[in-house]
Design a protein around this motif. Structure first.
Motif, PDB file in Angstrom:
ATOM      1  N   CYS A 104      -2.335 -21.630  22.359  1.00 31.74           N
ATOM      2  CA  CYS A 104      -3.110 -22.680  23.034  1.00 31.74           C
ATOM      3  C   CYS A 104      -4.342 -23.066  22.227  1.00 31.74           C
ATOM      4  O   CYS A 104      -4.611 -24.255  22.014  1.00 31.74           O
ATOM      5  CB  CYS A 104      -3.539 -22.218  24.425  1.00 31.74           C
ATOM      6  SG  CYS A 104      -2.205 -22.133  25.609  1.00 31.74           S
ATOM      7  N   ARG A 105      -5.082 -22.084  21.793  1.00 29.05           N
ATOM      8  CA  ARG A 105      -6.301 -22.389  21.031  1.00 29.05           C
ATOM      9  C   ARG A 105      -5.979 -22.938  19.653  1.00 29.05           C
ATOM     10  O   ARG A 105      -6.597 -23.899  19.199  1.00 29.05           O
ATOM     11  CB  ARG A 105      -7.172 -21.142  20.924  1.00 29.05           C
ATOM     12  CG  ARG A 105      -7.683 -20.621  22.257  1.00 29.05           C
ATOM     13  CD  ARG A 105      -8.649 -21.601  22.925  1.00 29.05           C
ATOM     14  NE  ARG A 105      -8.971 -21.239  24.271  1.00 29.05           N
ATOM     15  CZ  ARG A 105      -9.951 -20.422  24.628  1.00 29.05           C
ATOM     16  NH1 ARG A 105     -10.721 -19.863  23.730  1.00 29.05           N
ATOM     17  NH2 ARG A 105     -10.157 -20.152  25.904  1.00 29.05           N
TER      18      ARG A 105
ATOM     19  N   ARG B  55      -1.176 -30.855  26.752  1.00 23.22           N
ATOM     20  CA  ARG B  55      -0.943 -29.462  27.099  1.00 23.22           C
ATOM     21  C   ARG B  55      -2.137 -28.559  26.773  1.00 23.22           C
ATOM     22  O   ARG B  55      -2.455 -27.641  27.529  1.00 23.22           O
ATOM     23  CB  ARG B  55       0.298 -28.967  26.372  1.00 23.22           C
ATOM     24  CG  ARG B  55       0.747 -27.592  26.789  1.00 23.22           C
ATOM     25  CD  ARG B  55       2.044 -27.236  26.064  1.00 23.22           C
ATOM     26  NE  ARG B  55       2.553 -25.971  26.497  1.00 23.22           N
ATOM     27  CZ  ARG B  55       3.668 -25.801  27.182  1.00 23.22           C
ATOM     28  NH1 ARG B  55       4.396 -26.839  27.524  1.00 23.22           N
ATOM     29  NH2 ARG B  55       4.071 -24.600  27.515  1.00 23.22           N
ATOM     30  N   TYR B  56      -2.794 -28.795  25.637  1.00 22.60           N
ATOM     31  CA  TYR B  56      -3.812 -27.867  25.159  1.00 22.60           C
ATOM     32  C   TYR B  56      -5.236 -28.418  25.169  1.00 22.60           C
ATOM     33  O   TYR B  56      -6.183 -27.649  25.045  1.00 22.60           O
ATOM     34  CB  TYR B  56      -3.478 -27.420  23.728  1.00 22.60           C
ATOM     35  CG  TYR B  56      -2.150 -26.733  23.634  1.00 22.60           C
ATOM     36  CD1 TYR B  56      -1.854 -25.616  24.398  1.00 22.60           C
ATOM     37  CD2 TYR B  56      -1.158 -27.210  22.782  1.00 22.60           C
ATOM     38  CE1 TYR B  56      -0.628 -24.991  24.323  1.00 22.60           C
ATOM     39  CE2 TYR B  56       0.073 -26.584  22.691  1.00 22.60           C
ATOM     40  CZ  TYR B  56       0.336 -25.480  23.459  1.00 22.60           C
ATOM     41  OH  TYR B  56       1.549 -24.860  23.387  1.00 22.60           O
ATOM     42  N   CYS B  57      -5.404 -29.710  25.293  1.00 24.08           N
ATOM     43  CA  CYS B  57      -6.749 -30.279  25.171  1.00 24.08           C
ATOM     44  C   CYS B  57      -7.267 -30.895  26.459  1.00 24.08           C
ATOM     45  O   CYS B  57      -8.413 -31.336  26.501  1.00 24.08           O
ATOM     46  CB  CYS B  57      -6.770 -31.331  24.063  1.00 24.08           C
ATOM     47  SG  CYS B  57      -6.174 -30.728  22.483  1.00 24.08           S
ATOM     48  N   ALA B  58      -6.462 -30.970  27.503  1.00 18.28           N
ATOM     49  CA  ALA B  58      -6.890 -31.589  28.754  1.00 18.28           C
ATOM     50  C   ALA B  58      -8.078 -30.845  29.356  1.00 18.28           C
ATOM     51  O   ALA B  58      -8.999 -31.464  29.886  1.00 18.28           O
ATOM     52  CB  ALA B  58      -5.735 -31.642  29.743  1.00 18.28           C
ATOM     53  N   ASP B  59      -8.098 -29.508  29.264  1.00 15.30           N
ATOM     54  CA  ASP B  59      -9.212 -28.733  29.802  1.00 15.30           C
ATOM     55  C   ASP B  59     -10.511 -29.050  29.080  1.00 15.30           C
ATOM     56  O   ASP B  59     -11.562 -29.153  29.691  1.00 15.30           O
ATOM     57  CB  ASP B  59      -8.939 -27.234  29.706  1.00 15.30           C
ATOM     58  CG  ASP B  59      -7.880 -26.780  30.697  1.00 15.30           C
ATOM     59  OD1 ASP B  59      -7.619 -27.521  31.663  1.00 15.30           O
ATOM     60  OD2 ASP B  59      -7.314 -25.703  30.497  1.00 15.30           O
ATOM     61  N   TYR B  60     -10.452 -29.236  27.763  1.00 18.73           N
ATOM     62  CA  TYR B  60     -11.648 -29.567  26.993  1.00 18.73           C
ATOM     63  C   TYR B  60     -12.199 -30.917  27.414  1.00 18.73           C
ATOM     64  O   TYR B  60     -13.391 -31.085  27.562  1.00 18.73           O
ATOM     65  CB  TYR B  60     -11.355 -29.578  25.484  1.00 18.73           C
ATOM     66  CG  TYR B  60     -10.989 -28.248  24.932  1.00 18.73           C
ATOM     67  CD1 TYR B  60     -11.904 -27.198  24.915  1.00 18.73           C
ATOM     68  CD2 TYR B  60      -9.722 -28.018  24.420  1.00 18.73           C
ATOM     69  CE1 TYR B  60     -11.557 -25.962  24.419  1.00 18.73           C
ATOM     70  CE2 TYR B  60      -9.368 -26.782  23.907  1.00 18.73           C
ATOM     71  CZ  TYR B  60     -10.286 -25.762  23.910  1.00 18.73           C
ATOM     72  OH  TYR B  60      -9.948 -24.544  23.416  1.00 18.73           O
TER      73      TYR B  60
ATOM     74  N   GLN C 215     -11.817 -32.409  30.350  1.00 17.31           N
ATOM     75  CA  GLN C 215     -12.377 -32.297  31.689  1.00 17.31           C
ATOM     76  C   GLN C 215     -13.724 -31.598  31.657  1.00 17.31           C
ATOM     77  O   GLN C 215     -14.659 -31.995  32.325  1.00 17.31           O
ATOM     78  CB  GLN C 215     -11.428 -31.549  32.608  1.00 17.31           C
ATOM     79  CG  GLN C 215     -10.191 -32.336  32.967  1.00 17.31           C
ATOM     80  CD  GLN C 215      -9.197 -31.518  33.773  1.00 17.31           C
ATOM     81  OE1 GLN C 215      -9.327 -30.319  33.919  1.00 17.31           O
ATOM     82  NE2 GLN C 215      -8.181 -32.199  34.289  1.00 17.31           N
ATOM     83  N   LYS C 216     -13.850 -30.545  30.827  1.00 15.56           N
ATOM     84  CA  LYS C 216     -15.119 -29.832  30.730  1.00 15.56           C
ATOM     85  C   LYS C 216     -16.194 -30.717  30.136  1.00 15.56           C
ATOM     86  O   LYS C 216     -17.322 -30.714  30.587  1.00 15.56           O
ATOM     87  CB  LYS C 216     -14.952 -28.558  29.899  1.00 15.56           C
ATOM     88  CG  LYS C 216     -14.186 -27.479  30.592  1.00 15.56           C
ATOM     89  CD  LYS C 216     -13.992 -26.280  29.713  1.00 15.56           C
ATOM     90  CE  LYS C 216     -13.107 -25.248  30.394  1.00 15.56           C
ATOM     91  NZ  LYS C 216     -12.797 -24.128  29.543  1.00 15.56           N
TER      92      LYS C 216
ATOM     93  N   SER D 155     -17.348 -33.184  32.798  1.00 13.79           N
ATOM     94  CA  SER D 155     -18.158 -32.566  33.836  1.00 13.79           C
ATOM     95  C   SER D 155     -19.533 -32.159  33.308  1.00 13.79           C
ATOM     96  O   SER D 155     -20.507 -32.179  34.034  1.00 13.79           O
ATOM     97  CB  SER D 155     -17.435 -31.367  34.447  1.00 13.79           C
ATOM     98  OG  SER D 155     -17.281 -30.350  33.482  1.00 13.79           O
TER      99      SER D 155
END
Length: 137
Positions: A39-40, A123-128, A130-131, A134
């Motif tokens: 993932c990373r 898959r791997y960058c959506a969290d970044y 969103q963070k 925010s």
């Protein structure tokens, strides 16, 4: 392909779209090499605007405590750095989907096709993303 002539039909199923094939590849990589590492690694690889050198990818992963804690679960080495063989194995598994080109005087890696970029980004960058949204609000 990973199929053998004696595999049962349930193991030799083709994915129906390019996107599901790419997602299946990513899932297989996560099972083979550790979810957090893949993932990373693929997240950093995908987020690099003009590609990333192997040395840069090794450096950034070696600075990621989550990756190092996952790799060194049972042992703490004298110098905490990502073992180079881990990236070599991941690179060997994705090599046919990666292209090398020159950028800023270095050989950088990038996805060969837009389908891989989009699938990896989702898959791997959506969290970044969103963070960062925010944090900015």
């Amino acid at each position: 392909m990973l199929w053998r002539s004696f595999d049962p039909p349930s193991r030799t199923v083709l994915q129906t779209t390019v996107r599901t094939s790419v997602d299946f590849l990513f899932s297989r990589l996560e099972k083979l090499h550790s979810r957090i590492l893949v993932c990373r690694a693929l997240g950093y690889f995908t987020l690099a605007n003009h590609g990333i050198t192997e040395a840069e990818l090794d450096d950034v992963l070696s600075c990621d405590d989550d990756v190092l804690n996952d790799v060194y679960t049972y042992w703490t080495p004298p110098m905490r750095r990502l073992p180079p063989l881990l990236l070599v194995c991941i690179r060997a598994d994705i090599d046919q989907y990666v292209v090398e080109h020159g950028a800023d005087g270095a050989r950088v890696l990038n996805w060969y096709h837009r389908q891989f970029t989009e699938a990896a980004h989702e898959r791997y960058c959506a969290d970044y993303a969103q963070k960062s949204v925010s944090i900015a609000t």
